[in-house]
Write a protein that holds these residues in place. Structure first.
Motif, mmCIF file in Angstrom:
data_model
loop_
_atom_site.group_PDB
_atom_site.id
_atom_site.type_symbol
_atom_site.label_atom_id
_atom_site.label_comp_id
_atom_site.label_asym_id
_atom_site.label_seq_id
_atom_site.Cartn_x
_atom_site.Cartn_y
_atom_site.Cartn_z
ATOM 1 N N CYS A 171 10.562 4.247 1.275
ATOM 2 C CA CYS A 171 9.076 4.274 0.705
ATOM 3 C C CYS A 171 8.693 2.807 0.460
ATOM 4 C CB CYS A 171 8.647 5.099 -0.191
ATOM 5 S SG CYS A 171 9.260 4.657 -2.328
ATOM 6 N N VAL A 214 1.237 4.369 -1.342
ATOM 7 C CA VAL A 214 3.020 4.420 -0.917
ATOM 8 C C VAL A 214 2.664 4.855 0.105
ATOM 9 C CG1 VAL A 214 4.601 6.280 -2.001
ATOM 10 C CG2 VAL A 214 2.942 4.871 -3.107
ATOM 11 N N TYR A 251 5.912 -5.559 -7.015
ATOM 12 C CA TYR A 251 5.859 -3.848 -6.784
ATOM 13 C C TYR A 251 7.072 -3.339 -5.717
ATOM 14 C CZ TYR A 251 0.878 -4.255 -8.511
ATOM 15 O OH TYR A 251 -0.569 -4.619 -9.031
ATOM 16 N N THR A 252 7.683 -2.267 -6.625
ATOM 17 C CA THR A 252 9.013 -1.501 -5.674
ATOM 18 C C THR A 252 8.094 -0.568 -5.408
ATOM 19 O OG1 THR A 252 10.420 -1.570 -7.569
ATOM 20 C CG2 THR A 252 9.681 -3.933 -6.069
ATOM 21 N N CYS A 253 8.735 0.357 -4.611
ATOM 22 C CA CYS A 253 8.995 2.049 -4.757
ATOM 23 C C CYS A 253 10.023 2.731 -4.156
ATOM 24 C CB CYS A 253 8.148 2.152 -3.333
ATOM 25 S SG CYS A 253 7.627 3.897 -2.392
ATOM 26 N N TRP A 268 7.702 10.085 -5.398
ATOM 27 C CA TRP A 268 7.598 8.798 -5.583
ATOM 28 C C TRP A 268 8.112 8.139 -6.617
ATOM 29 C CZ3 TRP A 268 3.319 7.048 -7.423
ATOM 30 C CH2 TRP A 268 2.294 7.964 -6.550
ATOM 31 N N THR A 269 8.599 6.709 -6.854
ATOM 32 C CA THR A 269 8.424 6.246 -8.546
ATOM 33 C C THR A 269 8.235 4.542 -7.198
ATOM 34 O OG1 THR A 269 9.717 7.125 -8.950
ATOM 35 C CG2 THR A 269 9.667 5.094 -10.168
ATOM 36 N N VAL A 270 7.058 3.807 -7.892
ATOM 37 C CA VAL A 270 6.596 2.827 -8.436
ATOM 38 C C VAL A 270 6.447 1.870 -9.200
ATOM 39 C CG1 VAL A 270 4.475 0.961 -7.629
ATOM 40 C CG2 VAL A 270 4.665 2.453 -5.924
ATOM 41 N N ASN A 301 4.155 9.692 -8.872
ATOM 42 C CA ASN A 301 3.303 11.045 -8.021
ATOM 43 C C ASN A 301 2.933 11.560 -8.754
ATOM 44 O OD1 ASN A 301 6.707 11.731 -7.671
ATOM 45 N ND2 ASN A 301 4.885 13.343 -7.019
ATOM 46 N N VAL A 303 5.466 -0.145 -0.351
ATOM 47 C CA VAL A 303 3.753 -0.380 -1.819
ATOM 48 C C VAL A 303 3.453 -0.761 -1.536
ATOM 49 C CG1 VAL A 303 5.481 -0.666 -3.701
ATOM 50 C CG2 VAL A 303 3.276 -0.009 -3.409
#
Length: 541
Positions: free
Chosen positions: A441, A462, A536-538, A473-475, A504, A443
């Motif tokens: 993913c 996302v 920001y990272t995903c 998913w985790t941001v 999410n 972002v």
């Protein structure tokens, strides 16, 4: 992993409107025609209670989008739409245009709330017109409205006073109603509160009885707009309680999940509206600008591209899909029918793939008020779950499922009056492994708006960049020193020091390859600074 999907079925009632009109007693002399007020409720001509569940569409600015928008709004379960019109402050909507809008509402089986937006912010915003001028507009398009009392509610003027000289609202509103009745309008009338619709000075609340008495037909419903003023359950309940105590009809004519003036408590608004039988109309379908783009329910007028706000109002708890019942004038049900249909037979799964399956079951029967049987089937999970159409069927094809996942599914029937059957027995199946692709993913984040000590980051998008579906998913991102998260939507957000983790929500974690979803948050910061979060990272799961 086990997932449970639900499908529902609704009895087709093509002859129901005719049946009800034949059986309904003639109204007493002098009674309001069509939709009208009875106590604290809106009722139809047949006496059945009708609770508004819908959204607004800005027709005057996006007339070319109206045909597809009304169809999309209906496809997601609404029973009403509030349509923005103008008499000249913006592109004028004449009688032929209004007649076309009403025809499209009727074709989509939506009750049509028509509102004149020219009055917005009168006394505070340049260009706003008086309620008297709004009445002039309604008289100019009267030819399109007469005879449509079963289908149309007349919202005289949107937010007809800003925050200046609001004491004038009571007399101006009473005069406007009297002029409409004197001009022969028989419609249910809706009146908006002052204070940009939010009535924080309680002028509408405290003088509503006076305005109601000014209506010779006693056929006026009051509309409160709930944004930042209504950010606590106590404030929402107190306002609802005041109208219940007064015995006067109230609807929430606009509300959102957040706003530049604060963070409205949409969960309480929707829950309390449902428990009290109060109608609500969310703002708005699509096309917002000027810093409130986060109020769009779908992206670019696409019903398959629900935003976080769209997911909440259509698919969430006490949302439109869960609570709306179609008006009986469109075959929505006989109010005397309280008999539920029989429980459908257990579904059987076939044609199971890595992303879908076909279900079939033995149809239910219904011997209630309409005596008709037939089923309008729709899905109730995920961002791609519009109704599949008003068809008589006992099968459904599920799509967008995750590979190598065990699902349990049941079906239930809903008859024309809205009565629900019991749940069928569950069918269990497991999707196949698929092609064995990989998921990942990305972002991106947009700063929607800023002010001295805060900001809104929306949308945070996302996207599944892999070749296989992801289940969640985790941001993560970093807050500048001294910043805090003061509100969020579309994700579960937690903080550890200055590191924020957004996971999410239950409805937007599963994404197919190339699919995306959005969330957002509101941040607070020391006054005078201009920094916003970064980094920001995903990660997909």
């Amino acid at each position: 992993m086990r997932k449970r999907l639900r499908t529902a079925a609704t009895a087709t009632a093509a002859l129901l409107a005719l049946l009800v009109s034949m059986l309904a007693a003639a109204p007493p002399a002098g009674a309001a025609a069509g939709l009208h007020v009875s106590g604290r409720n809106i009722v139809e001509a047949n006496g059945g209670t009708f609770v508004l569940r819908g959204v607004s569409h800005a027709h005057t600015w996006y007339a070319s989008q109206t045909t597809s928008s009304l169809a999309g709004i209906k496809s997601l379960g609404a029973n009403a739409v509030r349509v923005v019109l103008s008499g000249g402050r913006w592109t004028a909507n004449g009688a032929s245009d209004v007649a076309n809008v009403i025809a499209q509402c009727k074709a989509n089986r939506l009750i049509c709330i028509l509102e004149n937006h020219d009055t917005t912010g009168y006394g505070e915003q340049s260009g706003a017109v008086t309620l008297d001028a709004a009445v002039d507009y309604w008289i100019s398009v009267k030819s399109a409205l007469v005879g449509q009392e079963d289908y149309v509610i007349l919202n005289i003027g949107n937010e007809p006073y800003g925050n200046n000289n609001v004491s004038g609202w009571t007399q101006a509103t009473s005069n406007a109603i009297s002029r409409l009745r004197g001009s022969g309008f028989q419609h249910l009338i809706m009146v908006d509160a002052p204070n940009w619709g939010q009535d924080w000075q309680f002028v509408m609340r405290d003088t509503a009885a006076t305005v109601a008495a000014a209506d010779s037909q006693r056929n006026t419903v009051f509309s409160i707009h709930m944004y930042g003023v209504f950010d606590t359950a106590a404030e929402i309940n107190a306002y609802f309680d005041a109208f219940r105590t007064a015995g006067l009809p109230l609807v929430v004519g606009e509300f959102g999940n957040m706003h530049s003036d604060g963070d409205p408590d949409e969960d309480t608004i929707m829950a309390q509206a449902q428990s009290r039988g109060i109608g609500y109309l969310g703002w708005s379908w699509s096309g917002n600008s000027g810093g409130v783009e986060y109020l769009d329910m779908v992206t670019n007028f696409n019903p398959s591209a629900l935003t976080s706000w769209g997911q909440r109002i259509f698919n969430g708890a006490n949302g439109i899909k869960q609570t709306a019942r179609q008006a009986s004038i469109f075959g929505g049900g006989d109010p005397s029918d309280t008999t539920p249909p029989s429980t459908p037979g257990a579904p059987a799964a076939s044609a199971v793939t890595s992303s879908g399956a076909t279900l079939t079951w033995t149809a239910s029967t219904d011997s209630g008020g309409s005596g008709l049987a037939g089923y309008d089937v729709y899905r109730e999970q995920g961002s791609t779950d519009p109704r599949l159409g008003q068809t008589t069927t006992n099968s459904i094809t599920l799509t967008g499922l995750s590979a190598s996942t065990r699902y349990q599914v049941y079906v239930r029937a809903r008859d024309g009056a809205g009565n629900l059957s019991g749940d069928s027995a569950l069918v269990t199946f497991t999707t196949t492994a698929g092609s064995g692709g990989t998921g990942g993913c990305s972002v991106t984040a947009t700063t929607q708006g800023q002010w001295g000590n805060g900001y809104v980051i929306q949308p945070i998008t996302v996207t599944n960049t892999g070749t296989a579906a992801i289940k969640g998913w985790t941001v993560t991102f970093t807050l500048p020193s001294g910043h805090t998260v003061t509100g969020s939507w579309g994700a579960t957000v937690s903080t550890s020091g200055q590191t924020v983790t957004a996971r999410n929500a239950s409805y937007n974690g599963a994404l197919g390859p190339g699919a995306g979803t959005t969330f957002g948050f509101q941040g607070g910061r020391p006054d005078g600074t201009t920094s916003v979060p970064s980094g920001y990272t995903c990660a997909a799961s």
